[in-house]
Design an enzyme around this catalytic site. Structure first.
Site, PDB file in Angstrom:
ATOM      1  N   CYS A 179       0.800  -1.014   0.078  1.00  0.00           N
ATOM      2  CA  CYS A 179      -0.124  -0.033   0.001  1.00  0.00           C
ATOM      3  C   CYS A 179       0.887   1.216   0.126  1.00  0.00           C
ATOM      4  O   CYS A 179       2.025   1.244   0.623  1.00  0.00           O
ATOM      5  CB  CYS A 179      -0.936   0.050   1.124  1.00  0.00           C
ATOM      6  SG  CYS A 179      -1.860  -1.466   1.415  1.00  0.00           S
ATOM      7  N   ARG A 190       3.563   0.137  -4.939  1.00  0.00           N
ATOM      8  CA  ARG A 190       3.352  -0.746  -3.765  1.00  0.00           C
ATOM      9  C   ARG A 190       2.371  -1.160  -3.677  1.00  0.00           C
ATOM     10  O   ARG A 190       1.775  -1.859  -2.520  1.00  0.00           O
ATOM     11  CB  ARG A 190       3.312   0.533  -2.818  1.00  0.00           C
ATOM     12  CG  ARG A 190       4.684   1.255  -2.900  1.00  0.00           C
ATOM     13  CD  ARG A 190       4.621   2.546  -1.559  1.00  0.00           C
ATOM     14  NE  ARG A 190       4.586   1.793  -0.318  1.00  0.00           N
ATOM     15  CZ  ARG A 190       5.802   1.394   0.291  1.00  0.00           C
ATOM     16  NH1 ARG A 190       6.784   1.678  -0.239  1.00  0.00           N
ATOM     17  NH2 ARG A 190       5.557   1.124   1.438  1.00  0.00           N
ATOM     18  N   TRP A 216      -2.934  -2.808  -1.710  1.00  0.00           N
ATOM     19  CA  TRP A 216      -2.423  -4.196  -1.886  1.00  0.00           C
ATOM     20  C   TRP A 216      -3.125  -4.889  -0.913  1.00  0.00           C
ATOM     21  O   TRP A 216      -2.745  -4.867   0.211  1.00  0.00           O
ATOM     22  CB  TRP A 216      -0.922  -4.394  -1.805  1.00  0.00           C
ATOM     23  CG  TRP A 216      -0.484  -5.721  -2.527  1.00  0.00           C
ATOM     24  CD1 TRP A 216      -0.158  -6.056  -3.638  1.00  0.00           C
ATOM     25  CD2 TRP A 216      -0.518  -6.903  -1.683  1.00  0.00           C
ATOM     26  NE1 TRP A 216       0.147  -7.405  -3.998  1.00  0.00           N
ATOM     27  CE2 TRP A 216       0.032  -7.765  -2.588  1.00  0.00           C
ATOM     28  CE3 TRP A 216      -0.340  -6.998  -0.127  1.00  0.00           C
ATOM     29  CZ2 TRP A 216       0.420  -9.083  -2.123  1.00  0.00           C
ATOM     30  CZ3 TRP A 216      -0.011  -8.475   0.233  1.00  0.00           C
ATOM     31  CH2 TRP A 216       0.379  -9.216  -0.949  1.00  0.00           C
ATOM     32  N   ASN A 254      -1.354   1.536   6.099  1.00  0.00           N
ATOM     33  CA  ASN A 254      -0.256   0.632   5.211  1.00  0.00           C
ATOM     34  C   ASN A 254       0.074  -0.208   6.332  1.00  0.00           C
ATOM     35  O   ASN A 254       0.621   0.353   7.583  1.00  0.00           O
ATOM     36  CB  ASN A 254       0.653   1.484   4.613  1.00  0.00           C
ATOM     37  CG  ASN A 254       1.749   0.313   4.034  1.00  0.00           C
ATOM     38  OD1 ASN A 254       1.521  -0.727   3.937  1.00  0.00           O
ATOM     39  ND2 ASN A 254       2.963   0.835   4.006  1.00  0.00           N
ATOM     40  N   GLY A 255      -0.264  -1.673   6.286  1.00  0.00           N
ATOM     41  CA  GLY A 255       0.251  -2.488   7.386  1.00  0.00           C
ATOM     42  C   GLY A 255      -0.828  -3.423   7.604  1.00  0.00           C
ATOM     43  O   GLY A 255      -1.667  -3.694   6.700  1.00  0.00           O
ATOM     44  N   GLU A 290      17.104 -16.788 -10.322  1.00  0.00           N
ATOM     45  CA  GLU A 290      16.628 -15.471 -10.733  1.00  0.00           C
ATOM     46  C   GLU A 290      16.049 -15.476 -12.039  1.00  0.00           C
ATOM     47  O   GLU A 290      14.730 -14.785 -12.377  1.00  0.00           O
ATOM     48  CB  GLU A 290      17.475 -14.453 -10.460  1.00  0.00           C
ATOM     49  CG  GLU A 290      17.281 -12.859 -10.945  1.00  0.00           C
ATOM     50  CD  GLU A 290      16.271 -12.383  -9.995  1.00  0.00           C
ATOM     51  OE1 GLU A 290      15.813 -13.093  -9.051  1.00  0.00           O
ATOM     52  OE2 GLU A 290      15.733 -11.342 -10.229  1.00  0.00           O
ATOM     53  N   LYS A 344      12.141 -14.295 -12.723  1.00  0.00           N
ATOM     54  CA  LYS A 344      11.680 -13.108 -13.532  1.00  0.00           C
ATOM     55  C   LYS A 344      10.603 -13.355 -14.265  1.00  0.00           C
ATOM     56  O   LYS A 344       9.725 -12.768 -14.480  1.00  0.00           O
ATOM     57  CB  LYS A 344      12.821 -12.519 -14.293  1.00  0.00           C
ATOM     58  CG  LYS A 344      13.954 -11.671 -13.890  1.00  0.00           C
ATOM     59  CD  LYS A 344      13.334 -10.519 -13.340  1.00  0.00           C
ATOM     60  CE  LYS A 344      12.974 -10.462 -11.787  1.00  0.00           C
ATOM     61  NZ  LYS A 344      13.398  -9.957 -11.045  1.00  0.00           N
ATOM     62  N   GLU A 381       7.172 -14.236 -12.567  1.00  0.00           N
ATOM     63  CA  GLU A 381       6.576 -12.853 -12.003  1.00  0.00           C
ATOM     64  C   GLU A 381       5.861 -12.261 -13.211  1.00  0.00           C
ATOM     65  O   GLU A 381       4.717 -11.762 -12.736  1.00  0.00           O
ATOM     66  CB  GLU A 381       7.660 -11.978 -11.654  1.00  0.00           C
ATOM     67  CG  GLU A 381       8.269 -12.055 -10.157  1.00  0.00           C
ATOM     68  CD  GLU A 381       9.354 -11.284  -9.718  1.00  0.00           C
ATOM     69  OE1 GLU A 381       9.197 -10.711  -8.803  1.00  0.00           O
ATOM     70  OE2 GLU A 381      10.199 -10.999 -10.412  1.00  0.00           O
ATOM     71  N   HIS A 412      16.551 -36.576 -11.350  1.00  0.00           N
ATOM     72  CA  HIS A 412      15.981 -37.188  -9.993  1.00  0.00           C
ATOM     73  C   HIS A 412      14.368 -36.634  -9.920  1.00  0.00           C
ATOM     74  O   HIS A 412      13.856 -36.616  -8.921  1.00  0.00           O
ATOM     75  CB  HIS A 412      16.637 -36.538  -8.766  1.00  0.00           C
ATOM     76  CG  HIS A 412      18.182 -37.210  -8.884  1.00  0.00           C
ATOM     77  ND1 HIS A 412      18.422 -38.325  -8.540  1.00  0.00           N
ATOM     78  CD2 HIS A 412      18.993 -36.389  -9.294  1.00  0.00           C
ATOM     79  CE1 HIS A 412      19.751 -38.483  -8.599  1.00  0.00           C
ATOM     80  NE2 HIS A 412      20.301 -37.389  -9.134  1.00  0.00           N
ATOM     81  N   LYS A 451       5.668  -4.350  -4.951  1.00  0.00           N
ATOM     82  CA  LYS A 451       7.283  -4.183  -5.001  1.00  0.00           C
ATOM     83  C   LYS A 451       7.845  -4.261  -3.646  1.00  0.00           C
ATOM     84  O   LYS A 451       8.898  -4.622  -3.254  1.00  0.00           O
ATOM     85  CB  LYS A 451       7.601  -2.749  -5.588  1.00  0.00           C
ATOM     86  CG  LYS A 451       9.228  -2.571  -5.560  1.00  0.00           C
ATOM     87  CD  LYS A 451       9.481  -1.876  -6.898  1.00  0.00           C
ATOM     88  CE  LYS A 451      10.991  -1.993  -7.130  1.00  0.00           C
ATOM     89  NZ  LYS A 451      11.393  -3.207  -7.477  1.00  0.00           N
TER      90      LYS A 451
HETATM   91  C1  G6P Z   1       9.375  -8.243  -3.628  1.00  0.00           C
HETATM   92  C2  G6P Z   1       9.775  -7.751  -5.056  1.00  0.00           C
HETATM   93  C3  G6P Z   1      11.199  -8.407  -5.398  1.00  0.00           C
HETATM   94  C4  G6P Z   1      11.988  -8.386  -4.331  1.00  0.00           C
HETATM   95  C5  G6P Z   1      11.337  -8.774  -2.943  1.00  0.00           C
HETATM   96  C6  G6P Z   1      12.240  -8.400  -1.791  1.00  0.00           C
HETATM   97  O1  G6P Z   1       8.614  -9.551  -3.888  1.00  0.00           O
HETATM   98  O2  G6P Z   1       8.815  -7.936  -5.965  1.00  0.00           O
HETATM   99  O3  G6P Z   1      11.503  -7.925  -6.537  1.00  0.00           O
HETATM  100  O4  G6P Z   1      13.077  -9.071  -4.255  1.00  0.00           O
HETATM  101  O5  G6P Z   1      10.115  -7.927  -2.536  1.00  0.00           O
HETATM  102  O6  G6P Z   1      12.199  -6.971  -1.578  1.00  0.00           O
HETATM  103  P1  G6P Z   1      13.508  -6.139  -0.987  1.00  0.00           P
HETATM  104  O7  G6P Z   1      12.777  -4.902  -1.227  1.00  0.00           O
HETATM  105  O8  G6P Z   1      13.472  -6.565   0.361  1.00  0.00           O
HETATM  106  O9  G6P Z   1      14.450  -6.375  -2.032  1.00  0.00           O
END
Ligand code: G6P
Length: 605
Positions: free
Chosen positions: A2, A27, A75, A99-100, A478, A482, A485, A501, A600
């Site tokens: 949020c 956010r 969110w 937010n929280g 990673e 990506k 996501e 396996h 994010k």
């Molecule tokens: C979310 C984001 C990711 C990020 C993760 C950790 O899932 O979408 O891109 O790696 O949070 O966030 P931070 O801000 O702690 O790197």
């Protein structure tokens, strides 16, 4: 997650709130709303959906006129995304954005309902606003303070009281909130980019502080009502850095920024030879007998790269933990351990909790963080900033590579301090680090059309696998993340030797397998594994160093990488993987910068 924005001044608040919220949409983006005080009292416009939906509503039903207001992008955690669950929430004389998570909302809700209060929404936030309203007798500070005593969990609140329409109140615990300072106008925001257009000056609200924000000034009080003198900070990020700059998506812009952001992160640390790396941030690495790297998501994946490099170069054992698991695993921490928290936002709830646990146990905490002044940066014992600038796309790219580069610098410094590598090897790596941004630029200059074509070829498949060994496996984690996501395509990363396996049973005719081999010492082994999937019909995309594609019939497409030091190859190799994911999402018509269900900055557990 949020986003919160608040404005008080002489301009039209609605415009500033909408502008600020648009910058915070990363956010959370399942609903949005604003509340503005005008001559006819408070007007709230809110809706399920994105900022564009809110804008449509404002055009259709009229923008509230007035120069004081608060806004929110949501969110959802408690209560599905809906108009009614959207913020701001107004009960009685109190209006609030949050937010929280209010963790004890069930108990509080029951008590408030027993006292005769009726609830309109299914959010935990409404419990907070009902509670403050129930405690409000004309003294906002008394009501807020009394409410905070009862609320458990995390919160950043922006609060308005109907009978004091020239003031915004703000408090926070475990969720970020800053106060932006202007001339005859002031702001609140979850994050600085929301108000950068208007001011660079800001103050940080700490826990157990109440901010009283008026047009002509800001007061910060402690819970006893005593005024606290606060330091003012100046944001160095410029507004263009938070805009798209001609690219169709923030993600593509951020992929292209990597040569610049890597340079910004690396160069200042390479001014005094290998032994001087990160000297400003860490004076002694010899005390580190074991490292615990704790992080979430992509930041955890950079931790895996870091483990590889630190163990290989400095021979110091490194354990990498997912932050949400770490805190509940009764972790072993002992004298000689040091914790590294990696975080772009510096606000990830689980990472913050791990940091606090380590501090309680007397373990020194080093933070690799992008957002200056964030909670993790403030609470860690030592901070190493990545200078990636504001990252807006939800899927991280430039912050990831900056984190990896930082860990590689740390690995080199630790190896030099411990004399586990020769001077010659140290200089080799030092020079390679220096040249790394140029290697990344080389990829971006020459190959994007190729990745776009490959993405178009495979956009309709159901499953996709990434395989590699050692550092290449860490990289595959990673690459796979990506892709899933942002393109919603099912994909998995596997240590190449482990595939047989079980998972190899999913490899049938035409299933794409991205095979990464940047580490010469194990490339032959990886090639054997590639041959195993090729024999079962896989469409193999082979990612290797330029000129190293061995002759043979084990791949269908090739991604060649500029060659740098072997240890640093993952930073070069991640760029095609990021780009491949990006173009796949574009081909599939996905919302690249704001993928469904993701946020994010994950400020809830
Ligand atoms: C979310 C984001 C990711 C990020 C993760 C950790 O899932 O979408 O891109 O790696 O949070 O966030 P931070 O801000 O702690 O790197």
């Amino acid at each position: 997650m949020c986003g919160i924005v608040g404005y008080i001044g002489n301009k039209q608040a609605a415009d500033i709130l909408v502008e600020g919220l648009s910058r915070l949409e990363y956010r959370g983006y399942d609903s949005a709303g604003i509340a503005v005080y005008g001559e006819d009292g408070l007007k709230i416009v809110k809706t399920m959906g994105r900022m564009d939906d809110l804008r449509k509503n404002l055009n259709e039903f009229g923008k509230p006129v007035g120069s004081v207001g608060i806004g929110h992008t949501r969110w959802a955690t408690h209560g599905e995304p809906s108009d009614i669950n959207s913020h701001p929430h107004k009960i009685g004389r109190v209006t609030l954005v949050h937010n929280g998570i209010i963790e004890n909302y069930v108990t509080l809700k029951k008590a408030l309902a027993d006292a005769g209060r009726t609830f309109i929404s299914s959010t935990d936030t409404e419990v907070a606003v009902q509670l403050i309203d129930s405690l409000y007798n004309g003294d906002p500070l008394a009501a807020i303070t009394a409410a905070l005593e009862q609320l458990h969990g995390s919160y950043a609140f922006g609060i308005l009281f109907d009978d004091i329409p020239d003031t915004i109140y703000a408090v926070r615990k475990d969720s970020p909130l800053v106060v932006g300072l202007g001339e005859g106008e002031n702001f609140i925001a979850s994050d600085i980019p929301a108000v950068l257009k208007y001011t660079r000056e800001y103050i940080l609200i700490e826990e157990k502080e109440i901010a009283i924000i008026r047009r002509d000034g800001v007061k910060i009080l402690d819970v006893k009502g005593n005024e606290i003198k606060k330091d003012t900070f100046k944001a160095s990020w410029d507004i263009e850095a938070a805009e798209k700059g001609g690219y169709p998506h923030f993600m593509l812009k951020e992929i292209h920024e990597q040569p610049k952001t890597l340079r910004a992160t690396i160069s200042p640390r390479l001014q005094n030879g290998p032994a001087g790396i990160l000297k400003e941030e860490i004076d002694d690495t010899l005390k580190m007998e074991r490292l615990l790297i704790v992080a979430c998501g992509s930041a955890m994946h950079t931790g895996l790269l870091g483990k590889n490099a630190i163990e290989k170069l400095a021979r110091v054992p490194v354990d990498v933990h997912i932050a949400s698991e770490f805190r509940y695993s009764d972790p072993i921490m002992k004298q000689g351990d040091a914790m590294i928290i990696i975080s772009q936002s510096g606000e990830t709830a689980d990472s913050i909790a791990a940091l606090r646990l380590a501090k309680q146990r007397g373990i020194p905490v080093y933070a690799i963080v992008n957002v200056v002044g964030s909670t993790i940066a403030r609470e860690a014992d030592y901070v190493i900033y990545t200078w990636a600038g504001p990252e807006i796309a939800v899927a991280t790219t430039k912050a990831y590579s900056a984190q990896a580069a930082t860990l590689y610098m740390l690995a080199l410094r630790m190896a030099v301090d411990r004399k586990t590598i020769s001077d010659e090897r140290a200089n080799q790596l030092f020079n390679a680090l220096n040249e790394l941004p140029d290697k990344v630029a080389e990829i971006l200059d020459n190959n994007m059309a190729h990745y776009e074509k490959l993405a178009a070829m495979n956009k309709d498949v159901h499953d996709l696998f990434y395989i590699g060994r050692g550092q290449d496996y860490a990289l595959c984690c990673e690459g796979s993340l990506k892709l899933k996501e942002i393109s919603y395509m099912h994909s998995e990363a596997y240590a190449a030797g482990e595939l047989k396996h079980g998972t190899i049973s999913l490899v049938t005719e035409g299933v794409p397998v991205v095979a990464v081999a940047t580490d010469d010492s194990i490339t032959e082994k990886t090639i054997s594994n590639i041959k195993e999937v090729k024999a079962r019909g896989a469409f193999v995309i082979y990612v290797c160093k330029k000129g190293a594609a061995a002759e043979g019939d084990f791949y269908d497409a090739l991604i060649e990488l500029p060659v740098t030091d072997e240890v640093l190859m993952p930073i070069v190799a991640i760029v095609p993987l990021q780009s491949y994911a990006y173009y796949t999402a574009v081909c599939k018509g996905c919302d690249v910068d704001k993928p469904r269900n993701l946020a994010k900055s994950v400020t809830v557990e």
